[in-house]
Design an enzyme around this catalytic site. Sequence first.
Site, PDB file in Angstrom:
ATOM      1  N   SER A   9      -6.259  36.581  -3.163  1.00  0.00           N
ATOM      2  CA  SER A   9      -5.319  37.251  -3.754  1.00  0.00           C
ATOM      3  C   SER A   9      -5.767  38.549  -4.119  1.00  0.00           C
ATOM      4  O   SER A   9      -6.688  38.671  -5.187  1.00  0.00           O
ATOM      5  CB  SER A   9      -4.586  36.465  -5.000  1.00  0.00           C
ATOM      6  N   HIS A  34      -3.258  37.484   0.151  1.00  0.00           N
ATOM      7  CA  HIS A  34      -2.206  37.288  -0.572  1.00  0.00           C
ATOM      8  C   HIS A  34      -1.917  38.479  -1.436  1.00  0.00           C
ATOM      9  O   HIS A  34      -2.938  39.011  -2.025  1.00  0.00           O
ATOM     10  CB  HIS A  34      -2.539  36.006  -1.452  1.00  0.00           C
ATOM     11  N   ASP A  36       0.515  40.322  -4.224  1.00  0.00           N
ATOM     12  CA  ASP A  36       1.390  39.796  -5.240  1.00  0.00           C
ATOM     13  C   ASP A  36       2.014  41.280  -5.416  1.00  0.00           C
ATOM     14  O   ASP A  36       1.484  42.297  -5.894  1.00  0.00           O
ATOM     15  CB  ASP A  36       0.338  39.560  -6.358  1.00  0.00           C
ATOM     16  N   MET A  38       4.659  42.702  -8.053  1.00  0.00           N
ATOM     17  CA  MET A  38       5.303  42.720  -9.339  1.00  0.00           C
ATOM     18  C   MET A  38       6.096  43.770  -9.784  1.00  0.00           C
ATOM     19  O   MET A  38       5.688  44.990  -9.607  1.00  0.00           O
ATOM     20  CB  MET A  38       4.177  42.413 -10.289  1.00  0.00           C
ATOM     21  N   HIS A  68       3.870  37.776  -1.988  1.00  0.00           N
ATOM     22  CA  HIS A  68       4.430  36.997  -3.150  1.00  0.00           C
ATOM     23  C   HIS A  68       5.194  38.095  -3.923  1.00  0.00           C
ATOM     24  O   HIS A  68       4.921  38.746  -4.669  1.00  0.00           O
ATOM     25  CB  HIS A  68       3.400  36.461  -3.881  1.00  0.00           C
ATOM     26  N   MET A  70       7.523  38.933  -6.816  1.00  0.00           N
ATOM     27  CA  MET A  70       7.839  38.508  -8.219  1.00  0.00           C
ATOM     28  C   MET A  70       8.630  40.023  -8.595  1.00  0.00           C
ATOM     29  O   MET A  70       8.189  40.684  -9.468  1.00  0.00           O
ATOM     30  CB  MET A  70       6.441  38.547  -9.199  1.00  0.00           C
ATOM     31  N   MET A 139       3.522  27.501  -8.385  1.00  0.00           N
ATOM     32  CA  MET A 139       2.580  28.179  -9.054  1.00  0.00           C
ATOM     33  C   MET A 139       2.134  27.445 -10.259  1.00  0.00           C
ATOM     34  O   MET A 139       2.653  26.516 -10.839  1.00  0.00           O
ATOM     35  CB  MET A 139       3.636  29.327 -10.054  1.00  0.00           C
ATOM     36  N   ASP A 177      -0.908  28.301  -6.216  1.00  0.00           N
ATOM     37  CA  ASP A 177      -1.024  29.844  -6.463  1.00  0.00           C
ATOM     38  C   ASP A 177      -1.634  29.928  -8.126  1.00  0.00           C
ATOM     39  O   ASP A 177      -0.535  29.330  -8.690  1.00  0.00           O
ATOM     40  CB  ASP A 177       0.046  30.737  -6.318  1.00  0.00           C
TER      41      ASP A 177
HETATM   42  C1  DX5 Z   1      -0.112  35.438 -10.358  1.00  0.00           C
HETATM   43  C2  DX5 Z   1      -0.363  35.533  -9.051  1.00  0.00           C
HETATM   44  C3  DX5 Z   1      -1.373  34.859  -8.473  1.00  0.00           C
HETATM   45  C4  DX5 Z   1      -2.513  35.474  -9.057  1.00  0.00           C
HETATM   46  C5  DX5 Z   1      -3.893  34.492  -8.732  1.00  0.00           C
HETATM   47  O1  DX5 Z   1       1.193  36.079 -10.971  1.00  0.00           O
HETATM   48  O2  DX5 Z   1       0.880  35.460  -8.187  1.00  0.00           O
HETATM   49  O3  DX5 Z   1      -1.577  35.320  -7.059  1.00  0.00           O
HETATM   50  O4  DX5 Z   1      -3.470  36.455  -8.444  1.00  0.00           O
HETATM   51  O5  DX5 Z   1      -5.001  34.845  -9.575  1.00  0.00           O
HETATM   52  P1  DX5 Z   1      -6.091  34.000  -9.987  1.00  0.00           P
HETATM   53  O6  DX5 Z   1      -6.442  33.095  -8.876  1.00  0.00           O
HETATM   54  O7  DX5 Z   1      -6.952  34.817 -10.631  1.00  0.00           O
HETATM   55  O8  DX5 Z   1      -5.269  32.942 -11.054  1.00  0.00           O
HETATM   56 ZN    ZN Z   2       0.740  35.197  -6.173  1.00  0.00          ZN
END
Ligand code: DX5
Ligand code: ZN
Length: 236
Positions: A9, A34, A36, A38, A68, A70, A139, A177
């Site tokens: 990630s 991965h 992310d 946001m 991913h 969000m 999650m 995740d």
């Molecule tokens: C959280 C993300 C995860 C995050 C995981 O909202 O969706 O993908 O990057 O990070 P770690 O492995 O540090 O918990």
């Molecule tokens: Zn994620």
Amino acid sequence: MHHFWIAASILAADFARLGEEAVAALQSGADRIHFDVMDHHYVPNLTVGAMGCQALRHYGITAPIDVHLMVKPVDPLVVKFAQAGATHISFHPEASEHIDRTLQLIREQGCQAGLALNPATPLHCLDYLLNRLDFVLLMAVNPGFGGQTFLPNTLHKISQLRQRIDESGFQVQLSVDGGITADNIYSVALAGCEGFIAGSAIFGQPDYRVAIDRLRDQLAPSNLVDGQEHWSNLDE
Ligand code: DX5
Ligand code: ZN
């Protein structure tokens, strides 16, 4: 033998050197990236859009990019990320007005479709959708930040979901995740998970190869009693 995979990630990577960081994780043994996304609306944090994904492709990354989302609304960004080179796209059911339609859209765009389930999102939201899903992103933390602690309730949820998927007969991959470390990845795999997303457990470590090897060692056949008989027995 189930195939386990590890996704790095990049939320935990150095954003000033994202291309290099992604290459380093892949060369150190990560199976995919991965990514992310946001939006400071569905989740409090703000990261990066489809340009960032496209930039990784232009940089030469050919590995799968697991996006991913969000974000809310979801659909317009599905199209943008598919065009930017995503291979997998997941979103949160709470963020789409028409979940079935969004899942169809992801597949129409040529990507694998997934739903991301928050810790408090019940598994019954998957009813009537397993036929539209290529994977579930469960999650183990509340979305929005890296480096949070794995919520222990997740283990039970994984084994329940594993059972649900196996009974359905659909080919749906189960990935987890948030909060994955070398200390808990074994239990997560044993509960029935196939894919592991790790941010700080990789990028927070001085040597990515050592970090990924430590995760993968826990998944070695000698460590793990493999097979779904074992998975489904975990509930008892
Ligand atoms: C959280 C993300 C995860 C995050 C995981 O909202 O969706 O993908 O990057 O990070 P770690 O492995 O540090 O918990
Ligand atoms: Zn994620």
